[in-house]
Design a protein around this motif. Structure first.
Motif, PDB file in Angstrom:
ATOM      1  N   TYR A 102      -4.974  -6.519  -0.991  1.00  0.00           N
ATOM      2  CA  TYR A 102      -4.611  -5.209  -0.446  1.00  0.00           C
ATOM      3  C   TYR A 102      -3.722  -4.428  -1.414  1.00  0.00           C
ATOM      4  CZ  TYR A 102      -6.399  -6.921   4.043  1.00  0.00           C
ATOM      5  OH  TYR A 102      -7.196  -7.406   5.052  1.00  0.00           O
ATOM      6  N   VAL A 103      -2.829  -5.118  -2.086  1.00  0.00           N
ATOM      7  CA  VAL A 103      -1.976  -4.443  -3.071  1.00  0.00           C
ATOM      8  C   VAL A 103      -2.816  -3.936  -4.237  1.00  0.00           C
ATOM      9  CG1 VAL A 103      -0.102  -4.784  -4.717  1.00  0.00           C
ATOM     10  CG2 VAL A 103       0.096  -5.742  -2.415  1.00  0.00           C
ATOM     11  N   ARG A 104      -3.765  -4.755  -4.682  1.00  0.00           N
ATOM     12  CA  ARG A 104      -4.645  -4.339  -5.790  1.00  0.00           C
ATOM     13  C   ARG A 104      -5.461  -3.106  -5.404  1.00  0.00           C
ATOM     14  NH1 ARG A 104      -6.325  -8.940  -6.725  1.00  0.00           N
ATOM     15  NH2 ARG A 104      -8.247  -8.901  -5.471  1.00  0.00           N
ATOM     16  N   GLU A 105      -5.919  -3.065  -4.155  1.00  0.00           N
ATOM     17  CA  GLU A 105      -6.653  -1.876  -3.695  1.00  0.00           C
ATOM     18  C   GLU A 105      -5.775  -0.637  -3.762  1.00  0.00           C
ATOM     19  OE1 GLU A 105      -7.991  -2.809   0.227  1.00  0.00           O
ATOM     20  OE2 GLU A 105      -9.611  -4.127  -0.461  1.00  0.00           O
ATOM     21  N   ALA A 106      -4.478  -0.810  -3.433  1.00  0.00           N
ATOM     22  CA  ALA A 106      -3.556   0.327  -3.511  1.00  0.00           C
ATOM     23  C   ALA A 106      -3.427   0.828  -4.941  1.00  0.00           C
ATOM     24  CB  ALA A 106      -2.191  -0.075  -2.959  1.00  0.00           C
ATOM     25  N   ASP A 153      -5.678   0.284  -7.412  1.00  0.00           N
ATOM     26  CA  ASP A 153      -6.985   0.749  -7.893  1.00  0.00           C
ATOM     27  C   ASP A 153      -7.302   2.155  -7.404  1.00  0.00           C
ATOM     28  OD1 ASP A 153      -7.334  -1.661  -9.180  1.00  0.00           O
ATOM     29  OD2 ASP A 153      -8.673  -2.515  -7.663  1.00  0.00           O
ATOM     30  N   THR A 154      -6.812   2.502  -6.213  1.00  0.00           N
ATOM     31  CA  THR A 154      -7.070   3.837  -5.651  1.00  0.00           C
ATOM     32  C   THR A 154      -5.890   4.787  -5.870  1.00  0.00           C
ATOM     33  OG1 THR A 154      -6.272   3.088  -3.488  1.00  0.00           O
ATOM     34  CG2 THR A 154      -8.654   2.938  -3.911  1.00  0.00           C
ATOM     35  N   ASN A 155      -4.843   4.304  -6.548  1.00  0.00           N
ATOM     36  CA  ASN A 155      -3.631   5.082  -6.841  1.00  0.00           C
ATOM     37  C   ASN A 155      -2.883   5.492  -5.567  1.00  0.00           C
ATOM     38  OD1 ASN A 155      -1.886   6.019  -8.869  1.00  0.00           O
ATOM     39  ND2 ASN A 155      -2.616   8.121  -8.635  1.00  0.00           N
ATOM     40  N   TRP A 156      -3.051   4.712  -4.478  1.00  0.00           N
ATOM     41  CA  TRP A 156      -2.277   4.941  -3.267  1.00  0.00           C
ATOM     42  C   TRP A 156      -0.997   4.109  -3.357  1.00  0.00           C
ATOM     43  CZ3 TRP A 156      -2.894   8.597   0.219  1.00  0.00           C
ATOM     44  CH2 TRP A 156      -4.159   9.125   0.480  1.00  0.00           C
ATOM     45  N   VAL A 157      -0.005   4.634  -4.060  1.00  0.00           N
ATOM     46  CA  VAL A 157       1.247   3.894  -4.216  1.00  0.00           C
ATOM     47  C   VAL A 157       2.411   4.593  -3.510  1.00  0.00           C
ATOM     48  CG1 VAL A 157       0.548   2.810  -6.376  1.00  0.00           C
ATOM     49  CG2 VAL A 157       1.742   5.005  -6.448  1.00  0.00           C
ATOM     50  N   ALA A 158       2.141   5.730  -2.903  1.00  0.00           N
ATOM     51  CA  ALA A 158       3.173   6.500  -2.214  1.00  0.00           C
ATOM     52  C   ALA A 158       3.391   5.953  -0.799  1.00  0.00           C
ATOM     53  CB  ALA A 158       2.759   7.970  -2.165  1.00  0.00           C
ATOM     54  N   PRO A 159       4.404   6.493  -0.084  1.00  0.00           N
ATOM     55  CA  PRO A 159       4.664   6.014   1.288  1.00  0.00           C
ATOM     56  C   PRO A 159       3.657   6.549   2.315  1.00  0.00           C
ATOM     57  CG  PRO A 159       6.631   6.948   0.294  1.00  0.00           C
ATOM     58  CD  PRO A 159       5.480   7.347  -0.562  1.00  0.00           C
ATOM     59  N   ASN A 162       2.736   2.275   0.726  1.00  0.00           N
ATOM     60  CA  ASN A 162       1.389   1.726   0.870  1.00  0.00           C
ATOM     61  C   ASN A 162       1.272   0.351   0.218  1.00  0.00           C
ATOM     62  OD1 ASN A 162      -1.297   2.385   1.925  1.00  0.00           O
ATOM     63  ND2 ASN A 162      -1.969   2.255  -0.196  1.00  0.00           N
ATOM     64  N   ILE A 163       2.067   0.105  -0.822  1.00  0.00           N
ATOM     65  CA  ILE A 163       2.041  -1.201  -1.490  1.00  0.00           C
ATOM     66  C   ILE A 163       2.659  -2.270  -0.580  1.00  0.00           C
ATOM     67  CG2 ILE A 163       2.976  -2.536  -3.425  1.00  0.00           C
ATOM     68  CD1 ILE A 163       2.707   0.011  -5.108  1.00  0.00           C
ATOM     69  N   CYS A 164       3.829  -1.984  -0.019  1.00  0.00           N
ATOM     70  CA  CYS A 164       4.459  -2.941   0.901  1.00  0.00           C
ATOM     71  C   CYS A 164       3.572  -3.197   2.116  1.00  0.00           C
ATOM     72  CB  CYS A 164       5.828  -2.420   1.339  1.00  0.00           C
ATOM     73  SG  CYS A 164       7.085  -2.463   0.047  1.00  0.00           S
ATOM     74  N   ALA A 165       2.943  -2.137   2.601  1.00  0.00           N
ATOM     75  CA  ALA A 165       2.055  -2.297   3.747  1.00  0.00           C
ATOM     76  C   ALA A 165       0.859  -3.176   3.387  1.00  0.00           C
ATOM     77  CB  ALA A 165       1.579  -0.937   4.242  1.00  0.00           C
ATOM     78  N   GLY A 166       0.426  -3.143   2.140  1.00  0.00           N
ATOM     79  CA  GLY A 166      -0.653  -4.026   1.701  1.00  0.00           C
ATOM     80  C   GLY A 166      -0.253  -5.487   1.814  1.00  0.00           C
TER      81      GLY A 166
END
Length: 378
Positions: free
Chosen positions: A19-23, A25-31, A239-243
């Motif tokens: 899930y973190v890698r998906e974040a 890979d899609t550049n979803w690193v914001a809250p 989004n990373i922590c949520a992953g």
């Protein structure tokens, strides 16, 4: 030196990195992002229909927002369980309100219904009717939900349910986190599951959840420019922590089973020791995740053995244990505030110890722990 055995260390399940890698890979690193939404949905599905969950930066942030949503203002009084971590009480102070601390009862070690009602009556008689009740499920053990909710309803006071330590615990089949007008969860590194740091607010309606998320994202109004009509906070989960949390939710029930096995491990060790009482479910209505297994040593039966002596014996073998929470009404920062009850929480603190309870402890770890315990009580 033996390797360290921790009280409760993070335990990854395997899919967190996906899930973190998906974040990344899609550049979803914001809250914000799909992991945040997915994590919230995972928790809602787990704790039951009718719960609305907002993922936040910490359990403390969730308590703070919960009090804001309940309308707590400077000068208000908020009842709080005394035997808890300071994060339960600190947000009361953030808002300029006054904490009123309540003793524990002996069955669950949580807020005492009798002392609670005494406090409500006395504060109300003094013209200071409390505006909220913070009740905590200590170490994963559900509080006496029926009694606390009945008293709260009788006097028209909302309950903020601190379920930071109790994800997966239940009372009469209902999951902890869903009993209060507002509930909170924690995903700190030592909890039953972790997002490295994080928490959540649990509400009864989507409107309340949306309001919490609005306040948690700096209370930004719907406008093309940055406009703010209310004071907001930077409390949203990334989004990373949520992953990480999404991966952890996949193994939550397995982790609970392993924690409960650790409780059984200690139960067998102390079964024939009259000086040691294991904290356990009072009756079948209670189901604890046993986040931390805890004991109380009776100084009158222990032949000089003490909580502190055992803690030091474990420390010498590089095994972490910890005294029970020091009650808030005994803490220097809170000792001037009102307190109702007797000495239950104080006595528990003086004689109680939390033992290593992690879901990732090995057979070798258990062998070392057992050896130290048996040698100490010889």
């Amino acid at each position: 030196m033996n390797t360290k055995i921790w009280l409760s260390s993070p335990h990854m399940g395997g899919n967190e990195q996906k899930y973190v890698r998906e974040a990344f890979d899609t550049n979803w690193v914001a809250p914000l992002g799909p992991n945040v939404t997915g994590f919230e949905q995972d928790i809602e599905n787990y704790i039951g229909e009718g719960a609305f969950v907002g993922a936040l930066s910490s359990g403390t942030a969730a308590i703070h927002l919960g009090l804001v949503l309940l309308g707590i203002q400077p000068g208000d009084e908020v009842i709080c369980q005394s035997m808890t971590f300071s994060a339960s009480a600190n947000p009361i102070m953030y808002l300029g309100a006054t904490p009123v601390f309540i003793d524990s009862e002996k069955d669950t070690w949580n807020i005492c219904p009798a002392a609670l009602e005494e406090a409500i009556k006395d504060r109300t008689a003094k013209g200071k009717k409390p505006k909220a009740i913070i009740a905590v499920h200590l170490y994963g053990m559900p509080f006496k939900a029926d009694e606390i909710k009945k008293t709260a309803a009788k006097y028209g006071i909302p309950v903020l349910e601190d379920s930071a330590e109790a994800l997966g615990s239940s009372y009469k089949g209902q999951k902890c986190g869903t009993f209060g007008d507002i509930g909170i969860l924690s995903f700190n590194g030592n909890k039953i599951i972790t997002t490295s740091g994080g928490g959540a607010i649990v509400t009864k309606t989507k409107e309340t959840k949306d309001k919490a998320v609005f306040l948690a994202t700096q209370a930004r109004d719907n406008a093309p420019h940055y406009q703010h009509s209310e004071v907001g906070y930077n409390y949203r989960m990334s989004n990373i922590c949520a992953g990480i949390g999404r991966g952890q939710m996949e193994v939550l029930d397995a982790h609970i089973s392993l924690r409960r096995e650790m409780h059984g491990f200690y139960s067998s060790i102390f079964a024939s020791n009259p000086a040691v009482t294991l904290h356990k479910e009072p009756d079948p209505n209670y189901y604890s995740n046993y986040w931390l297994t805890s004991i109380v040593i009776d100084p009158e039966k222990s032949n000089g053995k003490t909580r502190e002596g055992l803690r030091l014996a474990m420390e010498r073998d590089n095994i972490e244990s910890r005294p029970l929470w020091k009650p808030m009404h005994l803490q220097p920062v809170f000792e001037k505030y009102p307190y109702y009850g007797g000495k239950v929480s104080e006595t528990l603190f003086e004689n109680g110890l939390c033992l290593p309870s992690g879901s990732n402890l090995t057979n070798d770890d258990r062998h070392r722990i057992k050896r130290v315990l048996e040698n100490y009580f010889l």
